[in-house]
Design an enzyme around this catalytic site. Structure first.
Site: not given
Ligand code: UD1
Length: 419
Positions: A22-23, A117, A122, A307, A399
């Site tokens: 998925k990711n 969420c 996030r 995850d 999902r």
């Molecule tokens: C992706 C995965 C999700 C997984 C997560 C962490 C996808 C579609 N989803 O989510 O399944 O659980 O990685 O491995 O690939 N953050 C900030 N600012 C930002 C971006 C992130 O503060 O601009 C923080 C987030 O709130 C979180 C951490 O960084 O605490 C990691 O988030 P991130 O790696 O971005 O998660 P996703 O990419 O949304």
């Protein structure tokens, strides 16, 4: 609303083939927006999140076909509407990955700001700061990110404050069409980011360093179309491995990238499971074994994946001792705990730490799914528990898990979807 009904207590046995990741597939589908010709994506899992991304690409104007072999073909040449609306973004935060490609290829984009969420606030600040460093102007108006780069993006050196998976994907995609070279430091090393980079390189991008904390992207003027096969889903694979561990079964998980599961395999071995590694398969034998407790701290790849945290909690709940689980990535990712407690689990939460005292048996109960991986943990707990578990709100599971009840059913589980 559909529910899952599970009669637990049966050791699972047999073989299961893992679907596409998925990711990996979500950003790869979005990458089609960068191209001048169609992209054929193979090994696409049939998931709600994939449908949402396909709907989003169609909304933007791309033409999407499904081939008779279930490959998804996206033709970006019909794009006319550079907007990702709230109705689609709110159901799937990963929709944010269309921002970088649209901005890089078309010089502007409007993408609804993803809200909070269930597992935390996030934010997407790092995505936006990175695009600004590449010369984009970004305003937030009426809940939308309105981004412009009318003269194109320019290469930059950018350090991510935190490791972000979709942030790295977004910036890497944007940089493929920027003028000059971009270096992303403290980049995500997840296999799904590597898969995206490999896909983009096939289309003519010049990306190196993927899989390391420093990714270098030399911008090119245009990208062609082509074909890409998505890697297999390491989280789905991990979920089935845990299913064997908690039911005392024996399962061969096929079509997996064994290396991508290193840390999960190590933890299962620490829990006393017999593991046999094959070239693209893993056999776990938990027959007659009660898991030993394991201590886990989630971390970006190659650390223990957040995850898989919820699923592993079920291992600790049924273990012969006390296991501690520390969640470092998301602030609110213990929503499965009250549900597992309803099934007899002995878990105490202290801030970001869950302390699990193993019990001999869990008991079936009506429970509520709250997010994707929390739902998976409830399925695992239900499969291990004595009696009947009824899981409500299973749209979360749809999902991210393809044919979940069919796959578990083939391993001998008594599981069915009910209304
Ligand atoms: C992706 C995965 C999700 C997984 C997560 C962490 C996808 C579609 N989803 O989510 O399944 O659980 O990685 O491995 O690939 N953050 C900030 N600012 C930002 C971006 C992130 O503060 O601009 C923080 C987030 O709130 C979180 C951490 O960084 O605490 C990691 O988030 P991130 O790696 O971005 O998660 P996703 O990419 O949304």
């Amino acid at each position: 609303m559909d529910k899952l009904s599970i009669e637990g207590g049966i050791p699972l046995n047999g073989e299961v083939a893992i679907s596409g990741a998925k990711n990996a597939v979500l950003p790869i589908l979005a990458a089609s927006l960068l191209l001048d010709a169609p992209l054929t994506v193979k090994n696409v899992p049939h998931l709600h999140d994939v449908t949402t991304m396909v709907n989003l690409l169609s909304h933007i104007g791309a033409t999407v076909h499904l081939s008779d072999r279930a490959d998804v073909i996206i033709d970006p040449r019909t794009i006319k509407n550079l907007v990702a609306p709230y109705e689609l973004v709110k159901t799937m935060r990963a929709s944010i990955v269309v921002l970088g490609p649209l901005l890089a290829r078309y010089g502007r984009a409007t993408v609804s700001l993803p809200g909070g969420c269930a597992i935390g606030s996030r934010p997407v600040d790092i995505h936006l700061k990175g695009l600004q460093a590449m010369g984009a102007t970004i305003d937030v108006e009426g809940g939308n990110i309105v981004a412009h780069a009318l003269n194109g993006l320019v290469g930059t050196h950018f350090v991510c404050e935190l490791v972000t998976v979709t942030g790295t994907a977004n910036l890497m995609m944007a940089a493929t069409l920027a003028r000059g070279t971009t270096v992303i430091k403290n980049a995500a090393r997840e296999p799904e980011v590597v898969d995206l980079a490999n896909c983009l390189n096939k289309m003519g991008a010049k990306i190196s360093g993927m899989g390391t904390p420093t990714i270098t992207i030399e911008g090119v003027t245009n990208l062609s179309g082509g074909e890409h096969q998505v890697i297999s889903d390491r989280i789905e694979a991990g979920t089935f491995l845990v299913a064997a561990a908690v039911t005392g079964g024996k399962i061969k998980v096929k079509r997996v990238d064994v290396d991508a599961l290193d840390v999960v395999i190590a933890k299962l071995q620490e829990a006393g499971m017999l593991i046999e590694l094959h070239q693209d398969a893993i056999t776990i034998d938990a027959t007659g074994r009660r898991p030993l407790p394991v201590d886990i701290k989630t971390a970006p790849h190659p650390g223990f994946p957040t995850d898989m945290q919820a699923q592993f909690m079920v291992v600790n709940c049924l273990s012969s001792g006390v296991g501690t689980m520390i969640e470092t990535i998301f602030e609110n990712r213990f929503m499965h705990v009250p549900e597992l407690q309803r099934m007899g689990a002995d878990i105490r939460i202290e801030g970001h730490t869950a302390v699990c005292h193993g019990v001999e048996h869990l008991m079936g109960a009506p429970v509520m799914a709250t997010d994707l991986r929390a739902s998976a943990s409830l399925v695992l707990a239900g499969l291990a528990a004595e009696g009947k578990t009824l899981i409500d709100r299973i749209y979360h599971i749809d999902r991210g898990y393809e044919c979940l009840e069919e796959k578990f059913g083939m391993l001998g589980a008594r599981i069915q979807r009910v209304r």
